[in-house]
Design an enzyme around this catalytic site. Sequence first.
Site, short mmCIF file in Angstrom:
data_model
loop_
_atom_site.label_atom_id
_atom_site.label_comp_id
_atom_site.label_asym_id
_atom_site.label_seq_id
_atom_site.Cartn_x
_atom_site.Cartn_y
_atom_site.Cartn_z
N LYS A 98 0.81 -1.14 0.10
CA LYS A 98 -0.19 -0.51 0.12
C LYS A 98 0.49 1.09 -0.01
O LYS A 98 0.54 2.83 -0.86
CB LYS A 98 -0.70 -0.03 1.52
N GLN A 113 -4.43 -1.03 9.71
CA GLN A 113 -4.11 -2.53 8.82
C GLN A 113 -4.99 -3.04 9.85
O GLN A 113 -4.57 -3.58 10.91
CB GLN A 113 -2.41 -2.43 8.81
N ASP A 117 -10.38 2.64 4.25
CA ASP A 117 -10.42 1.30 4.83
C ASP A 117 -12.87 1.46 4.33
O ASP A 117 -13.67 -0.22 3.65
CB ASP A 117 -11.40 0.91 5.56
#
Length: 301
Positions: free
Chosen positions: A55, A99, A122
């Site tokens: 990412k 994460q 997200d």
Amino acid sequence: MALATVIDGKSAAASVIEAVKIAAAGLETETGVRTGLAVVIVGDDPASHTYVGAKGRMAKECGFNSIQHTLPAETTQNELAKLVASLNEDGAIHGILVQLPLPTYLNADAIIQSIRPDKDVDGLHVVNAGKLATGDLTSGLISCTPAGAMLLVRSIHGDDLSGLDAVVIGRSNLFGKPMAQLLLAANATVTTAHSKTKDLSAVACGADILVAAVGRPEMVKADWLKPGATVIDVGINRIHAPERGKGKSRLVGDVAYLEASDVAGAITPVPGGVGPMTIAMLMANTVIAAHRAAGKQPPRF
């Protein structure tokens, strides 16, 4: 019967990334605002570090200001919450990604819900999930993997799915529920199936679009499919592959790909299908958030 059309997720993801680069560069040229993404990782899980690294590299490739906060495994709930709060207030950061999974002693949901919805790239905050559930696809941020899967569906069927029956196998908050909402918003008739569904294979057989997200290797067989169906395989499962040598493994999806390819009209491979779309849509969400923060019309993907 001819083999199914293979839906190339790598190519689709590359197109999204190219559009993100153009949008990010245009925003910076016009306003001086450089798109900013902060990624937070706690602990030393190797898979998580691999994902975070990918990412970060992609964010830099897109021209973002990419910041990674790597915290030790013993980080407390309060310490993590303080970091998220500081990122919420940082005007140079437009997207915040924590994460998952977090270490088990941490309350992951409390952390996710503490991220400002406009920075929740997200798409997991209840505000963003609620907007999607009520049909608002324009003012929130949509969870990355279903957003990417939907783009692949559109590559086959276009934007309007009127008259098509879709079945989503899986009901998770992360994927199954938002995927069903996206299909519904595109006018498909949607059935959400799961482990408690009676005669699951018969339900799947009625689908013009079948989306499998259950985490069970090659569970969906060819005889589950309607001939000509579009099959979106979200599963990523590692299984033993003794044919490759002692101790070797390989990745497979939730669909028995080889046999399904003889029946389906179009199908995503694993790897190389939905997977690449997740990071691409994360980048897309971040540049959308940056445009909104700058008071500019965000790009559409």
